[in-house]
Design a protein around this motif. Structure first.
Motif, mmCIF file in Angstrom:
data_model
loop_
_atom_site.group_PDB
_atom_site.id
_atom_site.type_symbol
_atom_site.label_atom_id
_atom_site.label_comp_id
_atom_site.label_asym_id
_atom_site.label_seq_id
_atom_site.Cartn_x
_atom_site.Cartn_y
_atom_site.Cartn_z
ATOM 1 N N MET A 1 0.844 -1.184 0.000
ATOM 2 C CA MET A 1 0.000 0.000 0.000
ATOM 3 C C MET A 1 0.888 1.245 0.000
ATOM 4 O O MET A 1 1.841 1.324 0.769
ATOM 5 N N PHE A 2 0.541 2.197 -0.818
ATOM 6 C CA PHE A 2 1.287 3.454 -0.908
ATOM 7 C C PHE A 2 0.991 4.300 0.336
ATOM 8 O O PHE A 2 -0.167 4.534 0.679
ATOM 9 N N VAL A 3 2.040 4.758 1.005
ATOM 10 C CA VAL A 3 1.910 5.606 2.196
ATOM 11 C C VAL A 3 2.750 6.858 1.973
ATOM 12 O O VAL A 3 3.879 6.773 1.485
ATOM 13 N N HIS A 4 2.176 8.006 2.299
ATOM 14 C CA HIS A 4 2.921 9.259 2.180
ATOM 15 C C HIS A 4 3.036 9.885 3.566
ATOM 16 O O HIS A 4 2.070 9.926 4.334
ATOM 17 N N ARG A 5 4.227 10.373 3.877
ATOM 18 C CA ARG A 5 4.471 11.006 5.181
ATOM 19 C C ARG A 5 5.062 12.391 4.944
ATOM 20 O O ARG A 5 5.959 12.553 4.125
ATOM 21 N N ARG A 6 4.534 13.375 5.665
ATOM 22 C CA ARG A 6 5.078 14.735 5.561
ATOM 23 C C ARG A 6 5.162 15.357 6.941
ATOM 24 O O ARG A 6 4.372 15.042 7.835
ATOM 25 N N ASP A 7 6.153 16.234 7.102
ATOM 26 C CA ASP A 7 6.344 16.951 8.353
ATOM 27 C C ASP A 7 5.699 18.326 8.253
ATOM 28 O O ASP A 7 5.800 18.987 7.217
ATOM 29 N N VAL A 8 5.041 18.731 9.328
ATOM 30 C CA VAL A 8 4.345 20.019 9.374
ATOM 31 C C VAL A 8 4.707 20.700 10.691
ATOM 32 O O VAL A 8 4.637 20.080 11.756
ATOM 33 N N GLN A 9 5.077 21.987 10.604
ATOM 34 C CA GLN A 9 5.304 22.750 11.827
ATOM 35 C C GLN A 9 4.047 23.539 12.152
ATOM 36 O O GLN A 9 3.469 24.204 11.279
ATOM 37 N N ILE A 10 3.612 23.447 13.391
ATOM 38 C CA ILE A 10 2.407 24.150 13.830
ATOM 39 C C ILE A 10 2.699 25.648 13.877
ATOM 40 O O ILE A 10 3.675 26.084 14.495
ATOM 41 N N GLN A 11 1.840 26.422 13.226
ATOM 42 C CA GLN A 11 1.998 27.879 13.142
ATOM 43 C C GLN A 11 1.110 28.575 14.176
ATOM 44 O O GLN A 11 0.130 28.007 14.664
ATOM 45 N N TRP A 12 1.435 29.822 14.442
ATOM 46 C CA TRP A 12 0.671 30.639 15.395
ATOM 47 C C TRP A 12 -0.812 30.668 15.025
ATOM 48 O O TRP A 12 -1.686 30.505 15.877
ATOM 49 N N ARG A 81 -2.680 7.470 3.872
ATOM 50 C CA ARG A 81 -2.787 6.319 2.966
ATOM 51 C C ARG A 81 -4.230 6.105 2.564
ATOM 52 O O ARG A 81 -5.153 6.436 3.313
ATOM 53 N N VAL A 82 -4.424 5.550 1.365
ATOM 54 C CA VAL A 82 -5.758 5.149 0.936
ATOM 55 C C VAL A 82 -5.963 3.742 1.478
ATOM 56 O O VAL A 82 -5.193 2.832 1.174
ATOM 57 N N GLU A 83 -6.983 3.580 2.297
ATOM 58 C CA GLU A 83 -7.257 2.281 2.915
ATOM 59 C C GLU A 83 -8.058 1.364 2.007
ATOM 60 O O GLU A 83 -7.867 0.157 2.034
ATOM 61 N N SER A 84 -8.984 1.945 1.230
ATOM 62 C CA SER A 84 -9.812 1.108 0.355
ATOM 63 C C SER A 84 -10.416 1.942 -0.763
ATOM 64 O O SER A 84 -10.540 3.164 -0.648
#
Length: 139
Positions: A1-12, A81-84
């Motif tokens: 299964m294709f999985v994508h991971r990204r980092d995000v910094q929480i902004q004000w 990820r797309v589960e189904s």
């Protein structure tokens, strides 16, 4: 299964007066994460819309479970990820990690939508293209 991971910094601007992420901001992050996941898989949202004659890919259901709060300046990782896949819809899960800890589990259902062939003023679900299903299911 294709999985994508990204980092995000929480902004004000993501936070409420208590300096905790205001929960609707997460849903905007999840919406972005789905689009970014499709682009990473080789299918930008605009390309899909034009190639298959769609109007859009709206979210028709969403929910989330919140375990750990985040505040301004924190870094989180969103794993999507797309589960189904169904005929014209698909289920996406987003797992948010704060460090190694699971902070949020979110779920969404999206539908491919095009113009109704008998009445272009109306919308109708469209079948999920096989090439998209193949890309996401083989990883």
């Amino acid at each position: 299964m294709f999985v994508h991971r990204r980092d995000v910094q929480i902004q004000w601007g993501d936070c409420d007066p208590a300096n905790i992420v205001y929960y609707p901001r997460y849903f905007a992050m999840f919406d972005d994460s789905t689009s970014i996941m499709f682009e990473a898989a080789g299918f930008s949202k605009q390309d899909i819309i034009h190639k298959y004659g769609l109007v859009g890919i709206p979210m028709v259901d969403t929910r989330a479970k919140f375990y750990i709060a985040s505040t301004h300046g924190d870094w989180i990782a969103i794993e999507s990820r797309v589960e189904s896949f169904k005929r014209s819809s698909f289920e996406v899960t987003h797992k948010v990690f704060k460090g190694e800890a699971l902070a949020i589990e979110a779920f969404e259902t999206r539908v491919l939508v095009g113009r109704h062939p008998d009445d272009p003023g109306k919308l109708k679900s469209a079948p999920m293209p096989e090439e998209i299903i193949a890309r996401f299911t083989r990883g």
